[in-house]
Design an enzyme around this catalytic site. Structure first.
Site, PDB file in Angstrom:
ATOM      1  N   ASP A 123      -5.942  -3.659  -2.030  1.00 57.01           N
ATOM      2  CA  ASP A 123      -4.830  -3.397  -1.116  1.00 57.01           C
ATOM      3  C   ASP A 123      -4.200  -4.684  -0.566  1.00 57.01           C
ATOM      4  O   ASP A 123      -4.887  -5.559  -0.046  1.00 57.01           O
ATOM      5  CB  ASP A 123      -5.376  -2.561   0.050  1.00 57.01           C
ATOM      6  CG  ASP A 123      -4.290  -1.926   0.900  1.00 57.01           C
ATOM      7  OD1 ASP A 123      -3.194  -2.501   0.991  1.00 57.01           O
ATOM      8  OD2 ASP A 123      -4.551  -0.858   1.471  1.00 57.01           O
ATOM      9  N   SER A 133       0.833  -1.200   0.000  1.00 57.17           N
ATOM     10  CA  SER A 133       0.000   0.000   0.000  1.00 57.17           C
ATOM     11  C   SER A 133       0.873   1.259   0.000  1.00 57.17           C
ATOM     12  O   SER A 133       1.713   1.419  -0.866  1.00 57.17           O
ATOM     13  CB  SER A 133      -0.964  -0.048   1.190  1.00 57.17           C
ATOM     14  OG  SER A 133      -2.026   0.859   1.031  1.00 57.17           O
TER      15      SER A 133
END
Length: 315
Positions: free
Chosen positions: A152, A38
């Site tokens: 993510d 991320s």
């Protein structure tokens, strides 16, 4: 001896990674391998491209309204923000085009939305890989890659220690941005975390009147106001009848999820040295507080500098 650095997920809190890297280099540590998840992938890509200094200069300059513009808040299929400008900035200014062009080995992780599998990126387009790794569920739209919808990487592997080892690291430093969101920390600092959720609600409330109306968290539609909710005063908790906003529920749930997954993954594949910045005062959308976050990143390394010197036998 090759040293790897695993940079964890955490949205805006990830600017602390910049300070961590700077402080490690000041200790004389040469980082050979980088892996990220991320926001850790975003910073890691810039670092592996030898573009960390320009990235720091840019993020320190961001204001709250600039963050609004960069995020592109609205209604998109699968997310609340487009993030197009964020990743265009990465492509144009802060990273190489492909993994093969990077100045040091780098990898990042995403999650297959339908199978739940961990997807590791080691080749191809760096920006495409980082974008997939950053697709926070509900916030950014998922990314289609080779007929897979990816979100993510923090859903399955928030601090990718395993990727550093896969790339050949002998010693792995890991940066956990979720230390303040463990269950015991949440209980001890309940009001701080409630304020952080309120900050996230206010971020979206300021951005668009439409989003403002949808994410008030009012219990009755007729009571929706055209003004953002009042900030939560220090030392006060919200009444039981004031439900959290939808975006607050999403953000808070993700923080708890990632903290628990991080704890599990680090227990199963522990790093040699764990760095844990104290970030409970920062919400996941406060990208405009980069200066404070970078300072805390540096401080988190300084607090364990003696341990690092001893473990690496540094003078």
């Amino acid at each position: 001896m090759k040293i790897g650095l695993a940079l964890g997920s955490g949205a805006a809190r990830g600017w602390a990674h910049i300070g961590v890297i700077q402080a490690l280099e000041e200790l004389g540590i040469k980082i050979d391998i980088v892996a990220g998840c991320s926001i850790g992938a975003y910073v890691g890509a810039a670092y592996a491209s030898d573009r960390l200094d320009p990235l720091e200069e840019w993020v320190r300059s961001l204001t709250e309204w600039q963050v609004f513009a960069l995020m592109g808040v609205g209604l998109y299929r699968g997310g609340l923000v487009s993030g197009l400008k964020v990743f265009k900035a990465l492509k144009d200014n802060f990273c190489a085009q492909t993994f093969e062009e990077l100045t040091k080995p780098f990898a990042c992780v995403a999650t297959d939305l339908y199978s739940g599998k961990e997807i590791n990126f080691l080749t191809g387009s760096v920006v495409d890989a980082v974008r997939a790794s950053c697709a926070i569920p509900g916030l950014f739209p998922p990314t289609n890659h080779h007929d897979r919808w990816l979100v993510d990487g923090g859903v399955v592997n928030p601090v990718p220690v395993n990727l550093c080892r896969h790339l050949g690291a002998d010693i792995v430093f890991a940066v956990n941005l979720s230390a303040d969101f463990r269950p015991q920390a949440l209980e001890q600092n309940k009001q701080e975390h409630e304020r952080n959720q309120q900050k996230i609600t206010e971020f979206f409330s300021k951005s668009q009147a439409q989003i403002q109306n949808w994410f008030k968290g009012e219990t009755k539609p007729a009571q929706v106001s055209n003004h953002p909710p009042a900030p939560l005063e220090k030392g006060k908790a919200r009444g039981k009848n004031n439900a959290p906003s939808m975006i607050g529920v999403m953000a808070g749930s993700l923080e708890i999820l990632q903290a628990r997954v991080t704890r599990s993954r680090l227990a199963g594949d522990p790093p040699d040295i764990l760095i844990e910045p104290q970030l409970r005062d920062f919400s996941m959308m406060e990208f405009y507080r980069a200066g404070e976050l970078i300072d805390e990143g540096r401080n988190s390394v300084r607090r364990i500098a003696d341990q690092i010197r001893y473990q690496l036998r540094l003078n």
